[in-house]
Write an enzyme that holds these catalytic residues in place. Sequence first.
Site, PDB file in Angstrom:
ATOM      1  N   LYS A  81      -2.690  14.624  -2.555  1.00  0.00           N
ATOM      2  CA  LYS A  81      -3.682  13.985  -1.738  1.00  0.00           C
ATOM      3  C   LYS A  81      -4.342  15.305  -0.974  1.00  0.00           C
ATOM      4  O   LYS A  81      -3.447  16.028  -0.715  1.00  0.00           O
ATOM      5  CB  LYS A  81      -3.242  12.843  -0.829  1.00  0.00           C
ATOM      6  N   VAL A 183     -15.293  -5.138  -6.061  1.00  0.00           N
ATOM      7  CA  VAL A 183     -14.206  -5.742  -6.822  1.00  0.00           C
ATOM      8  C   VAL A 183     -14.078  -7.141  -6.651  1.00  0.00           C
ATOM      9  O   VAL A 183     -13.841  -7.934  -7.901  1.00  0.00           O
ATOM     10  CB  VAL A 183     -12.775  -5.279  -6.159  1.00  0.00           C
TER      11      VAL A 183
HETATM   12  P1  NAD Z   1     -16.999  -3.159  -1.440  1.00  0.00           P
HETATM   13  O1  NAD Z   1     -17.476  -2.309  -0.320  1.00  0.00           O
HETATM   14  O2  NAD Z   1     -18.024  -3.074  -2.712  1.00  0.00           O
HETATM   15  O3  NAD Z   1     -16.675  -4.659  -1.103  1.00  0.00           O
HETATM   16  C1  NAD Z   1     -16.099  -4.786   0.069  1.00  0.00           C
HETATM   17  C2  NAD Z   1     -16.660  -6.259   0.399  1.00  0.00           C
HETATM   18  O4  NAD Z   1     -15.563  -6.818   1.511  1.00  0.00           O
HETATM   19  C3  NAD Z   1     -18.000  -6.192   0.973  1.00  0.00           C
HETATM   20  O5  NAD Z   1     -18.948  -7.209   0.471  1.00  0.00           O
HETATM   21  C4  NAD Z   1     -17.888  -6.168   2.504  1.00  0.00           C
HETATM   22  O6  NAD Z   1     -18.924  -7.085   3.110  1.00  0.00           O
HETATM   23  C5  NAD Z   1     -16.718  -7.326   2.534  1.00  0.00           C
HETATM   24  N1  NAD Z   1     -16.011  -7.167   3.832  1.00  0.00           N
HETATM   25  C6  NAD Z   1     -15.665  -6.406   4.465  1.00  0.00           C
HETATM   26  N2  NAD Z   1     -14.841  -6.761   5.535  1.00  0.00           N
HETATM   27  C7  NAD Z   1     -14.615  -7.924   5.484  1.00  0.00           C
HETATM   28  C8  NAD Z   1     -13.925  -8.947   5.973  1.00  0.00           C
HETATM   29  N3  NAD Z   1     -13.391  -8.815   7.055  1.00  0.00           N
HETATM   30  N4  NAD Z   1     -13.605 -10.266   5.615  1.00  0.00           N
HETATM   31  C9  NAD Z   1     -14.271 -10.571   4.510  1.00  0.00           C
HETATM   32  N5  NAD Z   1     -15.084  -9.587   3.757  1.00  0.00           N
HETATM   33  C10 NAD Z   1     -15.175  -8.432   4.139  1.00  0.00           C
HETATM   34  O7  NAD Z   1     -15.467  -2.463  -1.717  1.00  0.00           O
HETATM   35  P2  NAD Z   1     -14.761  -2.661  -3.056  1.00  0.00           P
HETATM   36  O8  NAD Z   1     -15.021  -1.442  -4.027  1.00  0.00           O
HETATM   37  O9  NAD Z   1     -14.947  -4.146  -3.707  1.00  0.00           O
HETATM   38  O10 NAD Z   1     -13.284  -2.598  -2.470  1.00  0.00           O
HETATM   39  C11 NAD Z   1     -12.660  -3.771  -1.969  1.00  0.00           C
HETATM   40  C12 NAD Z   1     -11.169  -3.212  -1.653  1.00  0.00           C
HETATM   41  O11 NAD Z   1     -10.497  -3.296  -2.845  1.00  0.00           O
HETATM   42  C13 NAD Z   1     -10.975  -2.116  -0.569  1.00  0.00           C
HETATM   43  O12 NAD Z   1      -9.805  -2.521  -0.107  1.00  0.00           O
HETATM   44  C14 NAD Z   1     -10.840  -1.041  -1.558  1.00  0.00           C
HETATM   45  O13 NAD Z   1      -9.875  -0.080  -0.981  1.00  0.00           O
HETATM   46  C15 NAD Z   1      -9.965  -1.569  -2.826  1.00  0.00           C
HETATM   47  N6  NAD Z   1      -9.817  -0.929  -4.164  1.00  0.00           N
HETATM   48  C16 NAD Z   1     -11.093  -0.763  -4.695  1.00  0.00           C
HETATM   49  C17 NAD Z   1     -11.198  -0.160  -5.868  1.00  0.00           C
HETATM   50  C18 NAD Z   1     -12.545   0.239  -6.712  1.00  0.00           C
HETATM   51  O14 NAD Z   1     -12.509   0.523  -7.806  1.00  0.00           O
HETATM   52  N7  NAD Z   1     -13.640  -0.045  -6.022  1.00  0.00           N
HETATM   53  C19 NAD Z   1      -9.958   0.422  -6.453  1.00  0.00           C
HETATM   54  C20 NAD Z   1      -8.810   0.042  -5.920  1.00  0.00           C
HETATM   55  C21 NAD Z   1      -8.654  -0.604  -4.577  1.00  0.00           C
END
Ligand code: NAD
Length: 344
Positions: A81, A183
């Site tokens: 990292k 996701v």
């Molecule tokens: P994203 O930004 O596309 O979606 C996140 C969603 O959560 C948004 O719609 C947002 O409005 C909502 N949100 C934020 N705070 C909230 C709350 N308190 N209550 C309810 N909803 C809330 O992000 P993503 O890419 O879907 O990632 C989601 C999670 O998965 C994150 O923790 C991210 O670190 C993890 N993650 C993502 C990936 C990836 O490939 N995108 C991979 C591994 C882990």
Amino acid sequence: MTAFWNQPDFDDHEQVVFVRDAASGLSAIIAIHSTHLGPAAGGTRFWHYVEPSAGMRDALRLSRGMSYKNAMAGLPAGGGKAVILADSNRTKTPEMLAAFARAVDGLGGQYITAQDVGMSEADMVSLSQRTTHVAGLPGQGGGDPGPYTARGVYLGVKAAAKRALGTDDMKGVRVAIQGVGSVGGGLARYLAEAGAELILADIDAARAAALAEELGGISVSTEAVLSADADIVSPCALGAILTEESIASIKAKAVAGGANNQLATGSEGRLLVDRGILYAPDYVINAGGIISVLRHIDSAGDDEINARIDRIPDRLEAVWQESAATGATPAEVADRMAQRLIGR
Ligand code: NAD
């Protein structure tokens, strides 16, 4: 001052590189935790830390996390990292990025970087003009990792249903999803297709309501989703949402979702076990994204990427079996398995 090796987050990291380029003002730390399974891979974070020591802690802690995550994803990659220590104005110049890229290149491929908080796709492309050790670029195939993560999480939710509910037929299984972005939204679509009953929440309430209407579920408030009347809860928004208080309110039999670092302090795994709630360790179930992002390490194509994602349920099942046999929590078992894989 405590010797560097005695810092709590120092975990026999193979190399920690301090990068300083006075001309551009770049200060960065590149932490290589392990190269046992392959080049140390993990994102570059661009962040303003009030105390630089917090940046060091992040680099040490997150690089170890990447070793575990990449190992449990079955990837030929170790863990690393990088942290770029931004000033309070978050000044980011082409010269700083060039100096950082030279530092990455100087490690000769021992560290492979990718996008993380504070770095844009354009920043990553600019790094790639000076070093080939950049993963997840637009031209490398795969694109947005979200859909790959969503598919892996869906397979993990099915595995959790099989173990906690006795069936992986998702028809009629009630799944509450916190956060329906890349996701969580993708997961909701797979689940709807399989006949699950959806309970959706998002701080963007209109987004959750629209998706619920489209897929035939209901939407609830963000406060209500973790304690919803559901069979499985799937946190797909923020980390640190599994606290003593929230765990006490969970009605579901399993927690299986894509959000990173779900356990607030790391020790809540025991509370879940005590309440008889099955937990899918986050970095095991959400590995689909990193599996896709790191495809260029061994030039894997989409078929191989999908085959790797298909193995997520077996890995979760192995974790749960060892947890049941030893009494250790699933999170502890996942860490131990990862440590064995990286020869520690
Ligand atoms: P994203 O930004 O596309 O979606 C996140 C969603 O959560 C948004 O719609 C947002 O409005 C909502 N949100 C934020 N705070 C909230 C709350 N308190 N209550 C309810 N909803 C809330 O992000 P993503 O890419 O879907 O990632 C989601 C999670 O998965 C994150 O923790 C991210 O670190 C993890 N993650 C993502 C990936 C990836 O490939 N995108 C991979 C591994 C882990």
